[in-house]
Design a protein around this motif. Sequence first.
Motif, PDB file in Angstrom:
ATOM      1  N   THR A  52      -5.221  22.863  11.610  1.00  0.00           N
ATOM      2  CA  THR A  52      -6.036  22.843  10.754  1.00  0.00           C
ATOM      3  C   THR A  52      -6.427  22.011   9.418  1.00  0.00           C
ATOM      4  N   ALA A  53      -7.449  21.752   9.313  1.00  0.00           N
ATOM      5  CA  ALA A  53      -7.866  21.073   8.137  1.00  0.00           C
ATOM      6  C   ALA A  53      -7.427  21.035   7.034  1.00  0.00           C
ATOM      7  N   GLN A  54      -6.402  22.415   6.222  1.00  0.00           N
ATOM      8  CA  GLN A  54      -6.039  22.740   5.034  1.00  0.00           C
ATOM      9  C   GLN A  54      -4.353  21.882   5.938  1.00  0.00           C
ATOM     10  N   GLY A  55      -3.943  21.906   6.390  1.00  0.00           N
ATOM     11  CA  GLY A  55      -2.619  21.367   6.760  1.00  0.00           C
ATOM     12  C   GLY A  55      -2.508  19.508   6.474  1.00  0.00           C
ATOM     13  N   HIS A  56      -1.311  19.925   6.162  1.00  0.00           N
ATOM     14  CA  HIS A  56      -1.087  18.543   5.518  1.00  0.00           C
ATOM     15  C   HIS A  56       0.261  17.175   6.158  1.00  0.00           C
ATOM     16  N   TYR A  57      -0.082  15.744   6.412  1.00  0.00           N
ATOM     17  CA  TYR A  57       0.694  14.564   6.878  1.00  0.00           C
ATOM     18  C   TYR A  57       0.721  14.050   5.825  1.00  0.00           C
ATOM     19  N   MET A  58       1.204  12.922   6.095  1.00  0.00           N
ATOM     20  CA  MET A  58       1.246  11.323   5.813  1.00  0.00           C
ATOM     21  C   MET A  58       1.002  10.396   6.156  1.00  0.00           C
ATOM     22  N   VAL A  59      -0.076   9.589   5.407  1.00  0.00           N
ATOM     23  CA  VAL A  59      -1.113   8.987   6.206  1.00  0.00           C
ATOM     24  C   VAL A  59      -1.151   7.982   5.844  1.00  0.00           C
ATOM     25  N   GLN A 112      -8.194  15.450   1.031  1.00  0.00           N
ATOM     26  CA  GLN A 112      -8.053  14.065   0.920  1.00  0.00           C
ATOM     27  C   GLN A 112      -9.246  13.014   1.441  1.00  0.00           C
ATOM     28  N   ALA A 113      -9.510  12.165   0.677  1.00  0.00           N
ATOM     29  CA  ALA A 113     -11.633  10.890   0.586  1.00  0.00           C
ATOM     30  C   ALA A 113     -11.466   9.935   1.403  1.00  0.00           C
ATOM     31  N   SER A 114      -9.738   9.728   1.275  1.00  0.00           N
ATOM     32  CA  SER A 114      -9.326   8.633   2.687  1.00  0.00           C
ATOM     33  C   SER A 114      -9.438   8.123   4.124  1.00  0.00           C
ATOM     34  N   GLN A 115      -9.434   7.906   5.101  1.00  0.00           N
ATOM     35  CA  GLN A 115      -9.316   7.774   6.279  1.00  0.00           C
ATOM     36  C   GLN A 115      -7.969   9.193   6.944  1.00  0.00           C
ATOM     37  N   GLY A 116      -8.210   9.514   7.631  1.00  0.00           N
ATOM     38  CA  GLY A 116      -6.997   9.814   8.159  1.00  0.00           C
ATOM     39  C   GLY A 116      -7.475  11.180   9.576  1.00  0.00           C
ATOM     40  N   PRO A 117      -6.320  12.251   9.969  1.00  0.00           N
ATOM     41  CA  PRO A 117      -6.862  13.239  10.688  1.00  0.00           C
ATOM     42  C   PRO A 117      -7.529  13.835  10.698  1.00  0.00           C
ATOM     43  N   ARG A 118      -8.808  14.561  11.318  1.00  0.00           N
ATOM     44  CA  ARG A 118      -9.272  15.702  10.677  1.00  0.00           C
ATOM     45  C   ARG A 118      -8.264  16.968  11.209  1.00  0.00           C
ATOM     46  N   THR A 119      -7.334  17.430  11.786  1.00  0.00           N
ATOM     47  CA  THR A 119      -6.418  17.980  11.348  1.00  0.00           C
ATOM     48  C   THR A 119      -5.029  17.740  11.233  1.00  0.00           C
ATOM     49  N   ASP A 120      -4.093  18.024  10.938  1.00  0.00           N
ATOM     50  CA  ASP A 120      -2.605  18.423  11.131  1.00  0.00           C
ATOM     51  C   ASP A 120      -1.907  18.556  12.307  1.00  0.00           C
ATOM     52  N   HIS A 121      -0.938  17.823  12.573  1.00  0.00           N
ATOM     53  CA  HIS A 121      -0.031  18.647  14.026  1.00  0.00           C
ATOM     54  C   HIS A 121       0.247  20.159  13.513  1.00  0.00           C
ATOM     55  N   THR A 122       0.919  20.356  12.419  1.00  0.00           N
ATOM     56  CA  THR A 122       1.463  21.520  12.018  1.00  0.00           C
ATOM     57  C   THR A 122       0.505  22.775  12.398  1.00  0.00           C
ATOM     58  N   THR A 123      -0.203  22.714  11.777  1.00  0.00           N
ATOM     59  CA  THR A 123      -1.199  23.729  11.657  1.00  0.00           C
ATOM     60  C   THR A 123      -2.673  23.562  12.078  1.00  0.00           C
ATOM     61  N   SER A 128       0.862  -1.353  -0.136  1.00  0.00           N
ATOM     62  CA  SER A 128       0.173  -0.083  -0.090  1.00  0.00           C
ATOM     63  C   SER A 128       0.675   0.568   0.050  1.00  0.00           C
ATOM     64  N   VAL A 129      -0.117   2.239  -0.454  1.00  0.00           N
ATOM     65  CA  VAL A 129       1.604   3.559  -0.834  1.00  0.00           C
ATOM     66  C   VAL A 129       0.775   4.578   0.612  1.00  0.00           C
ATOM     67  N   TRP A 130       2.297   4.876   1.717  1.00  0.00           N
ATOM     68  CA  TRP A 130       1.579   6.252   2.158  1.00  0.00           C
ATOM     69  C   TRP A 130       1.434   7.248   1.159  1.00  0.00           C
ATOM     70  N   HIS A 131       0.775   8.252   1.708  1.00  0.00           N
ATOM     71  CA  HIS A 131       0.618   9.966   1.165  1.00  0.00           C
ATOM     72  C   HIS A 131       0.256  10.706   0.890  1.00  0.00           C
ATOM     73  N   ARG A 132       1.180  11.960   0.371  1.00  0.00           N
ATOM     74  CA  ARG A 132       0.833  13.339   2.068  1.00  0.00           C
ATOM     75  C   ARG A 132      -1.056  13.396   1.403  1.00  0.00           C
ATOM     76  N   ALA A 133      -1.293  13.930   2.710  1.00  0.00           N
ATOM     77  CA  ALA A 133      -2.866  14.369   2.530  1.00  0.00           C
ATOM     78  C   ALA A 133      -3.406  15.473   3.667  1.00  0.00           C
ATOM     79  N   SER A 134      -4.155  15.826   3.044  1.00  0.00           N
ATOM     80  CA  SER A 134      -4.991  16.521   4.169  1.00  0.00           C
ATOM     81  C   SER A 134      -6.316  15.697   4.323  1.00  0.00           C
ATOM     82  N   ALA A 135      -6.975  16.635   6.108  1.00  0.00           N
ATOM     83  CA  ALA A 135      -8.387  16.572   5.942  1.00  0.00           C
ATOM     84  C   ALA A 135      -8.980  16.891   5.575  1.00  0.00           C
ATOM     85  N   GLY A 136      -9.143  18.485   4.297  1.00  0.00           N
ATOM     86  CA  GLY A 136      -9.775  18.930   4.136  1.00  0.00           C
ATOM     87  C   GLY A 136     -10.093  18.559   2.299  1.00  0.00           C
TER      88      GLY A 136
END
Length: 1263
Positions: free
Chosen positions: A899-906, A886-897, A876-884
């Motif tokens: 906010t839902a516009q922040g990015h993380y790897m999931v 991405q359609a797949s599973q992931g946190p509602r916000t990132d840790h950096t900002t 499976s592929v890790w990918h860079r995403a944001s809650a605002g």
Amino acid sequence: MPLQPRPARGRGAGLRGCLGPRQPLGPQHTDNRPKFPAPGTSATRPRTPACLCPAMHLPALLPTLALLAGSLGGAWVPGRCRRPREAECDFVCDCADCSDEAQCGYRAAAPAPGAPFACDFEWDLCGWRDISTSGYSWLRDRAGAAPEGSGPRADHTRGTDLGWYVAVGAHRGKEASRAVLRSPDLREAAPSCEIRLWYHTGSADVAELRLELTHGAETLTLWQSPGPWGPGWQELAVATGRIRGPFWVTFSAIRNATHRGAMALDDVAFWDCGLPTPQASCALGKHQCHNQACVEPHQVCDGEDNCGDSSDEGPLTCGHLTVTDFESGPGPWDHSEGWAWNHSRGAPQRSAWPRRDHSRNSAHGAFLISVAEPSAPAILSSPELRASGPHNCSLVFYHYLHGSEAGSLQLFLQPQSPGAPQAPVLLRSRRGELGAAWVRDRVDVQSAHPFRILLAGHTGPGGVVGLDDLILSDHCALVPEAPAQRVLPPAPPRPLPPRGACAPGHLSCGDACVPPEQLCDFQRQCDGGEDERQCGSTDFEATAGGWEDASVGRLQWRLARQKSGRPGSNAGRVAAGHFLSLQRAWGQLAAAARALTPPLGPSGPRCELHLSYYLQSRPRGFLALAVTEGGSRELVWEAPSSSAGRWTTDKVALGARRRPFRLELVGLVDLDGPGQQAAGVDSLALRDCSPAVTTEKDGEVSCNFERDTCGWFAGHLADTRWRRVQSLGPLYDHTTGRGHFVLLNPTEPQARGPAAQLLSRAQVPAAPTECLSFWYHLYGPQIGTLRLVMRRQGEGDVQLWARSGTHGNRWHQAWATLHHRPDSSGKYQLLFEGLRDGYHGTMALDDIAVRPGPCWAPRRCSFEDSSCGFTAGGQSVWHRASAGSQASQGPRTDHTTETAQGHYMVVDTSPEALPPGHVATLTSEEHRPLAQPSCLTFWYHLSLRQPGVLRVHMEEGARRQLLSIRAHGGLAWRLASVDVQAEQAWRVVFEAEATGVEHSYVAVDDLLLQDRPCTQPGSCAFESGLCGWSHMPWPGLGGYSWDWSSGATPSRYPQPSVDHTLGTEAGHFAFFETGVLGPGGRAAWLRSEPLPATTAACLHFWYHMGFPEHFYKGELRVLLSSARGQLAVWGAGAHQRHQWLEGQVEVASSEEFQIVFEATLGGQPALGPIALDDVEYLPGQHCPRPATSQGELAVPVSVPAVVGGALLVLALLVALGSAARCWLWRGRGFPFQKDQAAAPPGFDNILFNSDHVTIPEPVPSDQ
């Protein structure tokens, strides 16, 4: 004339000294930047101040209680100046404290000489009020109150998010709406009155803006625009003309179904609006009006009521003149060719059309307008006039040039000789855009023969040329029954090429025709350079070099000749010749003189203007150069001071600019002032302005800025810009600590615009991949964002790197890999951009270097810009995403900002994405070898259901496991840390193993590699950084951050001289400067990582506070933050204490929580630091019982000193209380409200009580 309090008279005159003048309601805003508009003056009318004092003897406490009563707003204050209603809000300070002008649309304080009556909305609305009839309405607001709003990020006055303005927000209604902001009732505007304001909107935000003035039954549209509007704050200046009696002003924003309606307004100012005041006698040469006011001689019989009672324009004074106001026709003037008699009502729907005449200042008034085609002039001819003889024939006229830079008005003298007709002689020429105002001018004619005066108007595309109020002096005698004579058309303003050679607007150049867009583009199209001759470079000996005067006031730029030297007695070192000089003019509007070049550009980054200048003017004169581009004006140079009677040479960096831009020369001197005041410019030369000009430096991306800026140059999209500076005080470079670097200070007065750019010249790739390294410095309690962008022609910008917020008072190294297309050698450009989303701190860059090949893996990665070189592997592929997004599973916000516009790897670990037992890997690029043990930290987020196992491996030849995490997830991000050590290049590998649970995921964010061993959760000595403590701004607290520094590091903010850990200047600590909070600022948080629930734990720390006086007080609190809210468990307030104090508190929580250190103010804003060091969190341990109570710890002092001080304070309080009570009792009343119950201290959002939760009362607004 300057504002002066008027001598008192009447029944209150003998009481004027009973009480001193009351202080203004608030500080008067004064913008210290050079002002292009005229710094007009508002005079003070000598009316009776009418101070009232009771005859009774006042107690000693009366001044104090009077001040208190004044602050309550409704109580009467003895000594307050009372004026008749008709004397209020007339732009004249009749009272010594200017209280008669309170709440009149501007601050109630007498402006300094040359300053306007202005309102910056920092304290209140100054009497402006919303009269909208829908939900789309005006409110006083600031950017810091609505971080996610659609309004400006900063006000115009302060240039920060703490400044105030009035605004209308985005409206969700679908019907057309109009938001109307109305001024108070104003009175008696002088003919020179001008309204200046700054507005902020976007082209898609409002459908139309409108400024209107209502007096009597008529509403004048002073300004109306459907856009488009430029970015940022835009200036608007509108002349009101003479307004008699009461009037008011409205500013309207109109929205429709397709426009959101966001709009802001700031810094409204009334310039030169006060009428002159009565005087006992007038100065020599001045004219005294019937109302005893004094006016200048040239203001008599000029078609404007300058006295205020019209006595300077009455028939007794001006009955001998020939006045044509076009109200009943053109009079004796012949307008048979191209002119039309018209008025504003029912005029064509053209934005440039005059909205009122000059004679009546009304839309019902008439004027003359040109209806000729742009290629043909409209000619107006006077009747034949007799030879003037020994006296001049003077013509005063008002002209209107608006809507086109190509429009012009020329005045000719045509002698009427008995023989063949003579060609007209040009006496006056005005060209270009003068604004939507009627401008006065005067021409004196002396002729030995009869003559006619010709006025020729040339309309440019979309422009209008108008005339009104033609006034011939008594020496302009008409020839009785003069025979009709053919009027020769005047010559065009510029020689035209032979008919048919080139199209209109093109320049004939040999056999070629140069189109308008290639004129003055700094690249020769003609062999002789004719296309670049009238483009700003000139010595003024043969021509003016294309400079055109655009002045509308009492000064103008004109060519002058000095027989020996230049103006002034000490200028003999310059050869005789011509130069551009400030001279008197006949205009009545803005006093500053303006001269403009033709449209120029595009220019290259090396473009400079070299000039010689002369300035001798005190105290208010100035000489400046501005660049007008796209509707905005940027000040690029100002003469530093008076040149003491000598010519001075200087150069001005203009840089790369888009076409079209124009240079604007602005000057102001007081020719009637003391001494020999003058200003002039000469030897203007634009050098290296062609975009094709290249030098060896252009390819130098690597730069330490010690010699110059190499191939880097500053952009010009904002007033604030990157500057090369030398190390000084708290600002030091990275190379040597004493050298040069480039600095961006977003707080420099007055910074405007959203960002500042530092750009490289276009570069050719030296390899398929290149590594760019640089050192950056991000420091301050509310600093913004620094980012690196790569730009290719025809493509969008690619963000390579970004950092936000403070990174401590030190230099950090960063790297970015530049990936180039292997099949293309297309050029690229690098751009460092400092975003003004923070307003306290500095950004700096130094030691930029580029080398072939990729960079080492970054030591810090937030995934906001890219995946930082991580590659995914496995099934499976890790990918860079944001809650605002991405359609797949992931946190509602990132840790950096957060906010839902922040990015993380999931990675999705659901069975359909990753079968049970299978793994997905995420591998970094190679890290450089580690010379010492280091700590790798990262934040991870696991889904609520068991997502599987997250493992961390280190690849150094072989792979070895460092950490394994197997736990249920939650709503919060958690911090993990591992110790790493490597003698050769290595990689970090994240491995997620699935367990077959639906809707599960694993996410990571904010990786950081630090040169120190890892610490225990919640503990930190701050020697290598903030450990796991987060200093990022918290929403709703104003965007402020704790910082990290040491006593030995120079700092622009106060801080402890030594730390606690080492007790030396070399030790580090965390600190926050509370003085930056200011009005409206709230607090700053330093938050720990999430900590597990505990029944008992001890938090031990050392803190330091330093404030200048007892009146100022900082506060430090310890909060426990969890899903239930915040609980205050410890607090301290202190003043000046130059020592570290110990603090400890026991904490307990039944659920996961964070420890928060909150720094705030308990008194007025003042410079004072709050610092922390050696924070130690001991789970499962009770704190030892302290010798003193928690919170405010005791400082060792002597017992007699404590007792004596307490007794002294107690005695003073008793004495003051008794005196006040006695006086109030005699007055039979206590004008104070009962004390309200204080809100429980130390809690935000939710207040914790032992076994239940209560909601606290709302906090009152700080507006």
